[in-house]
Design a protein around this motif. Structure first.
Motif, PDB file in Angstrom:
ATOM      1  N   GLU A  66       0.822  -1.211   0.000  1.00 55.02           N
ATOM      2  CA  GLU A  66       0.000   0.000   0.000  1.00 55.02           C
ATOM      3  C   GLU A  66       0.856   1.262   0.000  1.00 55.02           C
ATOM      4  N   SER A  67       2.000   1.219   0.684  1.00 58.37           N
ATOM      5  CA  SER A  67       2.869   2.394   0.749  1.00 58.37           C
ATOM      6  C   SER A  67       3.688   2.580  -0.532  1.00 58.37           C
ATOM      7  N   GLU A  68       3.878   1.518  -1.302  1.00 55.09           N
ATOM      8  CA  GLU A  68       4.735   1.584  -2.487  1.00 55.09           C
ATOM      9  C   GLU A  68       3.979   1.605  -3.813  1.00 55.09           C
ATOM     10  N   PHE A  69       2.728   1.155  -3.822  1.00 53.60           N
ATOM     11  CA  PHE A  69       1.955   1.064  -5.055  1.00 53.60           C
ATOM     12  C   PHE A  69       0.621   1.766  -4.878  1.00 53.60           C
ATOM     13  N   ASP A  70       0.092   2.279  -5.972  1.00 50.10           N
ATOM     14  CA  ASP A  70      -1.163   3.025  -5.939  1.00 50.10           C
ATOM     15  C   ASP A  70      -2.328   2.075  -6.211  1.00 50.10           C
ATOM     16  N   ALA A  71      -2.918   1.565  -5.133  1.00 49.33           N
ATOM     17  CA  ALA A  71      -4.073   0.677  -5.247  1.00 49.33           C
ATOM     18  C   ALA A  71      -4.865   0.745  -3.946  1.00 49.33           C
ATOM     19  N   PRO A  72      -6.181   0.507  -4.026  1.00 44.66           N
ATOM     20  CA  PRO A  72      -7.004   0.511  -2.810  1.00 44.66           C
ATOM     21  C   PRO A  72      -6.640  -0.658  -1.894  1.00 44.66           C
ATOM     22  N   ARG A  73      -6.703  -0.422  -0.592  1.00 47.37           N
ATOM     23  CA  ARG A  73      -6.321  -1.434   0.399  1.00 47.37           C
ATOM     24  C   ARG A  73      -7.094  -2.739   0.207  1.00 47.37           C
ATOM     25  N   LYS A  74      -8.386  -2.675  -0.008  1.00 47.58           N
ATOM     26  CA  LYS A  74      -9.198  -3.890  -0.165  1.00 47.58           C
ATOM     27  C   LYS A  74      -8.720  -4.715  -1.363  1.00 47.58           C
ATOM     28  N   GLN A  75      -8.352  -4.039  -2.437  1.00 42.40           N
ATOM     29  CA  GLN A  75      -7.854  -4.754  -3.623  1.00 42.40           C
ATOM     30  C   GLN A  75      -6.500  -5.397  -3.333  1.00 42.40           C
ATOM     31  N   ILE A  76      -5.641  -4.677  -2.624  1.00 40.31           N
ATOM     32  CA  ILE A  76      -4.335  -5.221  -2.246  1.00 40.31           C
ATOM     33  C   ILE A  76      -4.515  -6.473  -1.393  1.00 40.31           C
ATOM     34  N   GLU A  77      -5.410  -6.391  -0.413  1.00 36.36           N
ATOM     35  CA  GLU A  77      -5.644  -7.539   0.465  1.00 36.36           C
ATOM     36  C   GLU A  77      -6.128  -8.747  -0.324  1.00 36.36           C
ATOM     37  N   ALA A  78      -7.110  -8.544  -1.195  1.00 34.09           N
ATOM     38  CA  ALA A  78      -7.665  -9.648  -1.983  1.00 34.09           C
ATOM     39  C   ALA A  78      -6.603 -10.252  -2.899  1.00 34.09           C
ATOM     40  N   ASP A  79      -5.838  -9.390  -3.576  1.00 34.68           N
ATOM     41  CA  ASP A  79      -4.800  -9.876  -4.494  1.00 34.68           C
ATOM     42  C   ASP A  79      -3.686 -10.593  -3.743  1.00 34.68           C
ATOM     43  N   LEU A  80      -3.315 -10.074  -2.581  1.00 36.99           N
ATOM     44  CA  LEU A  80      -2.244 -10.688  -1.802  1.00 36.99           C
ATOM     45  C   LEU A  80      -2.654 -12.061  -1.276  1.00 36.99           C
ATOM     46  N   ILE A  81      -3.880 -12.180  -0.811  1.00 31.39           N
ATOM     47  CA  ILE A  81      -4.364 -13.481  -0.347  1.00 31.39           C
ATOM     48  C   ILE A  81      -4.386 -14.475  -1.504  1.00 31.39           C
ATOM     49  N   GLU A  82      -4.834 -14.034  -2.663  1.00 30.60           N
ATOM     50  CA  GLU A  82      -4.852 -14.916  -3.838  1.00 30.60           C
ATOM     51  C   GLU A  82      -3.433 -15.356  -4.212  1.00 30.60           C
TER      52      GLU A  82
END
Length: 93
Positions: free
Chosen positions: A61-77
């Motif tokens: 989240e601090s290094e890339f421009d994306a919404p937190r919820k999307q980051i969480e979903a993508d990271l879990i995947e």
């Protein structure tokens, strides 16, 4: 899988950057895997030391421009895929 789950990379994986992409070689199976820039950053962090998924989300989240919820979903995947291929394992710490 939860954001509190903690992972580390397995010993049988070699990672190299090739043409702007992170390429992983699983020495035990001989299979190659490719990671995009975000996946490569996550791999770098996990290679340094074990991390829980929440900490990895904070870093992305601090290094890339994306919404937190999307980051969480993508990271879990991504973590589920890496774990299924036995490229990362749960860290018991």
């Amino acid at each position: 899988m939860q954001l509190s789950d903690r992972f580390t990379v397995t010993q049988d994986v070699v990672a190299r950057e090739v043409g702007g992409e992170m390429v992983l070689l699983d020495l035990s199976s001989g299979q190659y895997f490719g990671l995009d820039p975000v996946g490569a950053r996550i791999w770098e962090l996990l290679s340094e030391r074990p991390h829980n998924l929440s900490d990895l989300c904070d870093c992305v989240e601090s290094e890339f421009d994306a919404p937190r919820k999307q980051i969480e979903a993508d990271l879990i995947e991504l973590a589920e895929q890496l774990r299924a291929q036995e490229l990362i394992v749960a860290d018991p710490a």
